[in-house]
Design a protein around this motif. Sequence first.
Motif, PDB file in Angstrom:
ATOM      1  N   CYS A  95       5.516  -8.624  -1.437  1.00 58.57           N
ATOM      2  CA  CYS A  95       5.036  -7.343  -1.959  1.00 58.57           C
ATOM      3  C   CYS A  95       5.869  -6.195  -1.412  1.00 58.57           C
ATOM      4  CB  CYS A  95       3.575  -7.162  -1.561  1.00 58.57           C
ATOM      5  SG  CYS A  95       2.798  -5.646  -2.176  1.00 58.57           S
ATOM      6  N   GLU A  96       6.223  -5.265  -2.283  1.00 48.64           N
ATOM      7  CA  GLU A  96       6.907  -4.053  -1.831  1.00 48.64           C
ATOM      8  C   GLU A  96       5.991  -3.239  -0.919  1.00 48.64           C
ATOM      9  OE1 GLU A  96       9.588  -2.307  -1.618  1.00 48.64           O
ATOM     10  OE2 GLU A  96      10.909  -3.774  -2.559  1.00 48.64           O
ATOM     11  N   LYS A  97       6.627  -2.416  -0.085  1.00 41.51           N
ATOM     12  CA  LYS A  97       5.857  -1.549   0.808  1.00 41.51           C
ATOM     13  C   LYS A  97       5.331  -0.346   0.032  1.00 41.51           C
ATOM     14  CE  LYS A  97       8.918   1.868   0.778  1.00 41.51           C
ATOM     15  NZ  LYS A  97       8.600   3.207   0.243  1.00 41.51           N
ATOM     16  N   PRO A  98       4.265   0.313   0.511  1.00 43.34           N
ATOM     17  CA  PRO A  98       3.347  -0.234   1.499  1.00 43.34           C
ATOM     18  C   PRO A  98       2.554  -1.385   0.897  1.00 43.34           C
ATOM     19  CG  PRO A  98       2.441   1.780   0.595  1.00 43.34           C
ATOM     20  CD  PRO A  98       3.816   1.639   0.009  1.00 43.34           C
ATOM     21  N   PRO A  99       2.157  -2.374   1.689  1.00 42.58           N
ATOM     22  CA  PRO A  99       1.506  -3.543   1.107  1.00 42.58           C
ATOM     23  C   PRO A  99       0.201  -3.216   0.396  1.00 42.58           C
ATOM     24  CG  PRO A  99       1.337  -3.554   3.500  1.00 42.58           C
ATOM     25  CD  PRO A  99       2.309  -2.485   3.146  1.00 42.58           C
ATOM     26  N   THR A 100      -0.565  -2.298   0.949  1.00 44.03           N
ATOM     27  CA  THR A 100      -1.831  -1.869   0.343  1.00 44.03           C
ATOM     28  C   THR A 100      -2.050  -0.396   0.662  1.00 44.03           C
ATOM     29  OG1 THR A 100      -3.064  -2.559   2.317  1.00 44.03           O
ATOM     30  CG2 THR A 100      -2.920  -4.155   0.504  1.00 44.03           C
ATOM     31  N   LEU A 101      -3.095   0.157   0.068  1.00 50.35           N
ATOM     32  CA  LEU A 101      -3.428   1.559   0.319  1.00 50.35           C
ATOM     33  C   LEU A 101      -4.254   1.755   1.582  1.00 50.35           C
ATOM     34  CD1 LEU A 101      -4.362   2.886  -3.244  1.00 50.35           C
ATOM     35  CD2 LEU A 101      -2.145   2.895  -2.087  1.00 50.35           C
ATOM     36  N   SER A 102      -4.778   0.668   2.152  1.00 50.69           N
ATOM     37  CA  SER A 102      -5.657   0.806   3.314  1.00 50.69           C
ATOM     38  C   SER A 102      -5.686  -0.495   4.099  1.00 50.69           C
ATOM     39  CB  SER A 102      -7.082   1.160   2.881  1.00 50.69           C
ATOM     40  OG  SER A 102      -7.672   0.065   2.184  1.00 50.69           O
ATOM     41  N   LEU A 103      -6.178  -0.411   5.329  1.00 47.35           N
ATOM     42  CA  LEU A 103      -6.391  -1.604   6.129  1.00 47.35           C
ATOM     43  C   LEU A 103      -7.452  -2.498   5.507  1.00 47.35           C
ATOM     44  CD1 LEU A 103      -6.309  -0.142   9.753  1.00 47.35           C
ATOM     45  CD2 LEU A 103      -4.631  -1.674   8.720  1.00 47.35           C
ATOM     46  N   MET A 352      -6.600   5.909   3.894  1.00 50.12           N
ATOM     47  CA  MET A 352      -5.749   6.553   4.880  1.00 50.12           C
ATOM     48  C   MET A 352      -6.152   8.008   5.125  1.00 50.12           C
ATOM     49  SD  MET A 352      -3.553   4.521   6.201  1.00 50.12           S
ATOM     50  CE  MET A 352      -3.034   2.812   5.932  1.00 50.12           C
ATOM     51  N   SER A 353      -6.719   8.662   4.139  1.00 52.77           N
ATOM     52  CA  SER A 353      -7.132  10.057   4.321  1.00 52.77           C
ATOM     53  C   SER A 353      -8.374  10.181   5.196  1.00 52.77           C
ATOM     54  CB  SER A 353      -7.402  10.704   2.966  1.00 52.77           C
ATOM     55  OG  SER A 353      -8.571  10.151   2.375  1.00 52.77           O
ATOM     56  N   GLY A 354      -9.157   9.108   5.279  1.00 55.51           N
ATOM     57  CA  GLY A 354     -10.378   9.120   6.068  1.00 55.51           C
ATOM     58  C   GLY A 354     -11.416  10.118   5.600  1.00 55.51           C
ATOM     59  N   GLY A 355     -11.208  10.704   4.405  1.00 55.97           N
ATOM     60  CA  GLY A 355     -12.120  11.731   3.935  1.00 55.97           C
ATOM     61  C   GLY A 355     -12.076  12.988   4.772  1.00 55.97           C
ATOM     62  N   ALA A 356     -10.953  13.196   5.489  1.00 57.63           N
ATOM     63  CA  ALA A 356     -10.904  14.296   6.453  1.00 57.63           C
ATOM     64  C   ALA A 356      -9.647  15.127   6.334  1.00 57.63           C
ATOM     65  CB  ALA A 356     -11.010  13.720   7.878  1.00 57.63           C
TER      66      ALA A 356
END
Length: 362
Positions: A95-103, A352-356
């Motif tokens: 898979c190309e980077k980033p692998p996913t949008l989140s952990l 990744m934004s954490g809603g913050a």
Amino acid sequence: MGRTRIAIVGTGGIAHAHADGLSGLAERAELVAAVDVDQGRLDEFAERWGIENRYTDLATALREAAPDLVHLCTPPGAHHQQAIACLSAGVPVLCEKPPTLSLAELDDILAAERAGGARFATVFQHRFGSAALRLRRLVEAGDLGRPLVAVCHTLWYRPDEYFAVPWRGNWEIEGGGPTMGHGIHQMDLLLSVLGEWAEVTAVADRKARPTATEDVSCALVRFENGAVATVVNSLLSPRETSYLRFDLEHATVEVEHLYGYQDQDWRVTPAPGREAEVRAAWDTGDEDVASGHRAQFDALLTAHEGGLPLPVSAADSRSTLELVAAIYASSFTGTPVRRGEITDGHPFHGRMSGGAVPWPAP
């Protein structure tokens, strides 16, 4: 054994880099299918690379083309579901980077691996140039002494019009700004040399670009082995460079390039009194292999042909993606973040934004 049968999913710009890299390994791999929702783009790509089997649906491609391996070259927002579809069908994924949008999404992929047996790997091609391989070997052997200080700078420039593409600069589709989509390559190489990180303190901001995400971030990273590193990711830097520096007890090792390096881009400075032993260790006569997709594909095919784990596994990718999440979490909460802290239920585990995000949407 026969050649590895590969399907490329997503036929935009990066797919051409994959096809080109594989063309140099034609005795070991063949492109048997291409997949894209855009029929015109799909046909253009398939004609360019001589691919007969063309699909607008991934499930159909997996069933009818029966690839041994899938290369995911789609935008980041599509990786999660497409990877799980492939793994569930028993087909390994690069898979190309980033692998996913989140952990959280990457943890889903790890669970799919465990359930189905097929493996997931991420394109982090900077690990595979001969100089990086040499440096990792010397650091692991202790030949350059203990790692002490490091610098990891991705200073690039992207004008406002770069973000006219709808999925760029968007948390929901791209996952983040230069921390997630640009500097991640250098950060992954940093981690591959220094090992596990321990704690990060960071700031991120949107200074100038018309994006929902950051356009710059700066972090101080502590490593389990005691080393410390500064990490800067920018899309605001007219003199573009990708620069890594490793200060070890017996030598400084540096590389400066933009999108890929050769051995000549590396510089080694021995500590006083260590000149002979450092030069002898570095000048091993290894073949000069540039970083790039082909170098990683070569290693990937070797692992696949031998039934070995694929290089840059999902677990390897998770350490890098966790550092990205921690940079955002530290930036947006104003507190240091330790490795292992961002788990299920943590605001920065699911996105990744954490809603913050502290600035308004553009």
